[in-house]
Design a protein around this motif. Structure first.
Motif, PDB file in Angstrom:
ATOM      1  N   THR A  52       0.839  -1.184   0.000  1.00 23.72           N
ATOM      2  CA  THR A  52       0.000   0.000   0.000  1.00 23.72           C
ATOM      3  C   THR A  52       0.879   1.240   0.000  1.00 23.72           C
ATOM      4  N   GLY A  53       0.272   2.384  -0.342  1.00 24.93           N
ATOM      5  CA  GLY A  53       0.962   3.662  -0.285  1.00 24.93           C
ATOM      6  C   GLY A  53       0.144   4.670   0.499  1.00 24.93           C
ATOM      7  N   PHE A  54       0.811   5.543   1.231  1.00 25.85           N
ATOM      8  CA  PHE A  54       0.156   6.481   2.135  1.00 25.85           C
ATOM      9  C   PHE A  54      -0.829   7.392   1.415  1.00 25.85           C
ATOM     10  N   THR A  55      -0.570   7.710   0.155  1.00 26.44           N
ATOM     11  CA  THR A  55      -1.425   8.618  -0.597  1.00 26.44           C
ATOM     12  C   THR A  55      -2.759   7.995  -0.990  1.00 26.44           C
ATOM     13  N   GLY A  56      -2.904   6.673  -0.810  1.00 28.16           N
ATOM     14  CA  GLY A  56      -4.145   5.982  -1.154  1.00 28.16           C
ATOM     15  C   GLY A  56      -3.993   4.907  -2.205  1.00 28.16           C
ATOM     16  N   THR A  57      -2.770   4.500  -2.485  1.00 35.18           N
ATOM     17  CA  THR A  57      -2.505   3.529  -3.545  1.00 35.18           C
ATOM     18  C   THR A  57      -2.329   2.124  -2.990  1.00 35.18           C
ATOM     19  N   SER A  58      -2.570   1.126  -3.835  1.00 32.04           N
ATOM     20  CA  SER A  58      -2.292  -0.266  -3.454  1.00 32.04           C
ATOM     21  C   SER A  58      -2.285  -1.140  -4.696  1.00 32.04           C
ATOM     22  N   LEU A  59      -1.585  -2.244  -4.585  1.00 31.37           N
ATOM     23  CA  LEU A  59      -1.664  -3.284  -5.610  1.00 31.37           C
ATOM     24  C   LEU A  59      -1.505  -4.637  -4.940  1.00 31.37           C
ATOM     25  N   VAL A  60      -2.153  -5.629  -5.549  1.00 34.69           N
ATOM     26  CA  VAL A  60      -2.066  -7.014  -5.082  1.00 34.69           C
ATOM     27  C   VAL A  60      -1.961  -7.905  -6.304  1.00 34.69           C
ATOM     28  N   LEU A  61      -1.038  -8.870  -6.256  1.00 35.36           N
ATOM     29  CA  LEU A  61      -0.981  -9.904  -7.281  1.00 35.36           C
ATOM     30  C   LEU A  61      -1.057 -11.253  -6.570  1.00 35.36           C
ATOM     31  N   ASP A  62      -1.872 -12.134  -7.100  1.00 34.01           N
ATOM     32  CA  ASP A  62      -2.136 -13.408  -6.435  1.00 34.01           C
ATOM     33  C   ASP A  62      -1.776 -14.573  -7.353  1.00 34.01           C
ATOM     34  N   PRO A  63      -0.594 -15.171  -7.166  1.00 33.83           N
ATOM     35  CA  PRO A  63      -0.203 -16.291  -8.027  1.00 33.83           C
ATOM     36  C   PRO A  63      -1.171 -17.475  -7.962  1.00 33.83           C
ATOM     37  N   ALA A  64      -1.837 -17.682  -6.827  1.00 34.13           N
ATOM     38  CA  ALA A  64      -2.728 -18.838  -6.683  1.00 34.13           C
ATOM     39  C   ALA A  64      -3.911 -18.763  -7.639  1.00 34.13           C
ATOM     40  N   THR A  65      -4.424 -17.566  -7.902  1.00 36.87           N
ATOM     41  CA  THR A  65      -5.558 -17.406  -8.809  1.00 36.87           C
ATOM     42  C   THR A  65      -5.178 -16.681 -10.102  1.00 36.87           C
ATOM     43  N   ASP A  66      -3.895 -16.303 -10.231  1.00 35.45           N
ATOM     44  CA  ASP A  66      -3.390 -15.583 -11.397  1.00 35.45           C
ATOM     45  C   ASP A  66      -4.147 -14.272 -11.605  1.00 35.45           C
ATOM     46  N   THR A  67      -4.490 -13.611 -10.512  1.00 32.73           N
ATOM     47  CA  THR A  67      -5.234 -12.356 -10.582  1.00 32.73           C
ATOM     48  C   THR A  67      -4.381 -11.189 -10.086  1.00 32.73           C
TER      49      THR A  67
END
Length: 385
Positions: free
Chosen positions: A336-351
């Motif tokens: 996450t980032g303090f300004t309001g950002t985030s990313l997630v990558l999930d190898p188990a579901t390839d999402t």
């Protein structure tokens, strides 16, 4: 020069393409709920964020690309009214899927990848002592801080230093040189100083600045043309930054890095400073999900992507339900980032899920990651097994 290149002699991996949820193996109704939820984050008298972009998909398919709200909504913050002073409607700037956002601590992920590229090349040892590369950083050398401890936030360094209060560059550097751990190394303490120290190490090792390392080793080969250190004039606005809520008196910010230490360091820092778009970050996620390759380019070998994402993660946080929701649990990685950002990558579901927002516009508040977790849960429930 292993680890980065055009991938000649290798099969090209599929590039991202926009397509239907069904083509991605995702439930369209659950994704409609995701979009509805994200749009709702920008509405009401005190919205979660002025503007939001969400990009999500599975495999090489981008199934969601949506923008809502305003990249620029407020002229300033009125302390007496405890509210933002809104711009006239004609002067506001709507958010689009191409709006760049100040990534804040998502920058740490790029610094981590740049470090692992050097580990893959054999020029950097993951368990080597920082003092072997930076002998003049006396405190780190004396306490045997290692590269792995920097990447896993187990160095014992405190969360931050007030570099923004130091008048000159030499003084800021000296503060870093003298900073010793405040807790026993090995315990987890999230610290911006880890990535600032890692930046110093990488620049000393390679003879190149961090912005050049990230451009040449990550964003250029992946075609991430919208990802760069500032200034970024077209970016979403962040904060009317003033004391006492801020750590510096800078006024309304747009296109200049929000983080005060990154600003004091000239905008290029290991912990903050990058600007990017949802589409570019989707490419970054896809490259890691594909074992380090995207199209004809390869930024890391599969074994080194695995090293990067194996719990507890190198730079990446792994399986953190507080911002990943139900995506957490089987090796999902992100930040996450303090300004309001985030990313997630999930190898188990390839999402992958990218959520960019300017939650600090017009001024910072107590962080609230519930919307991030809710978005992660929506995406997980959309996966058709």
């Amino acid at each position: 020069m292993g680890g980065v290149g055009s991938g000649r002699g290798q099969l090209s991996t599929p590039r991202l393409r926009a397509d239907t949820p069904e083509r991605a193996g995702l439930d369209p109704e659950e994704l409609r709920r995701l979009v509805r939820d994200v749009r709702g984050l920008t509405t009401g008298e005190r919205p979660w964020a002025a503007g939001v972009v969400v990009v999500a998909g599975r495999g090489p398919v981008v199934a969601v690309q949506e923008a809502a709200g305003w990249a620029v909504r407020y002229a300033r913050y009125d302390r007496e009214a405890d509210a933002g002073v809104e711009l006239p409607p004609a002067s506001r700037v709507p958010t689009t899927v191409d709006t760049p956002f100040d990534l804040a601590s998502l920058t740490k992920l790029f610094t981590a990848v740049a470090a692992v590229q050097q580990i893959e090349r054999g020029t950097l040892g993951i368990d080597a002592r920082v003092g072997a590369y930076l002998p003049d950083f006396r405190a780190a050398a004396a306490h045997d801080i290692t590269v792995r401890r920097l990447l896993t936030h187990t160095s014992g360094l405190r969360p931050e230093l007030p570099l923004y209060d130091c008048a000159d560059a030499a003084g800021r550097l000296e503060l870093l040189r003298e900073e010793a751990p405040v807790t026993e190394p090995g315990a987890y303490v999230y610290s911006d100083l880890n990535m600032l120290l890692l930046q110093q190490l990488l620049e000393r090792l390679t003879g190149r600045t961090l912005d050049v390392l990230i451009h040449d080793g990550i964003t250029r080969p992946l075609g991430m043309a919208a990802t760069r250190f500032g200034p970024c004039p077209g970016a979403a606005a962040t904060e009317d930054q003033r004391r006492p809520w801020g750590k510096a008196d800078r006024g309304p910010l747009r296109g200049e890095v929000h983080d005060e230490n990154a600003w004091a360091l000239g905008g290029v820092a290991g912990h903050a400073g990058l600007f990017s778009t949802g589409r570019d970050l989707a490419v970054f996620c896809r490259a890691l999900l594909a074992g380090g390759a995207y199209g004809p380019a390869r930024i890391l070998g599969p074994d080194f992507v695995e090293l990067l994402l194996t719990p507890p993660g190198l730079g990446f946080a792994v399986d953190q339900a507080w911002f990943m929701g139900e995506l957490a649990g089987r090796g999902a990685a992100g930040h996450t980032g303090f300004t309001g950002t985030s990313l997630v990558l999930d190898p188990a579901t390839d999402t992958f899920l990218v959520l960019l927002a300017n939650t600090v516009h017009p001024r910072r508040r107590e962080p609230d990651s519930a919307p991030r977790a809710a978005a992660g849960t929506r995406l997980k429930r959309a996966v058709l097994e």
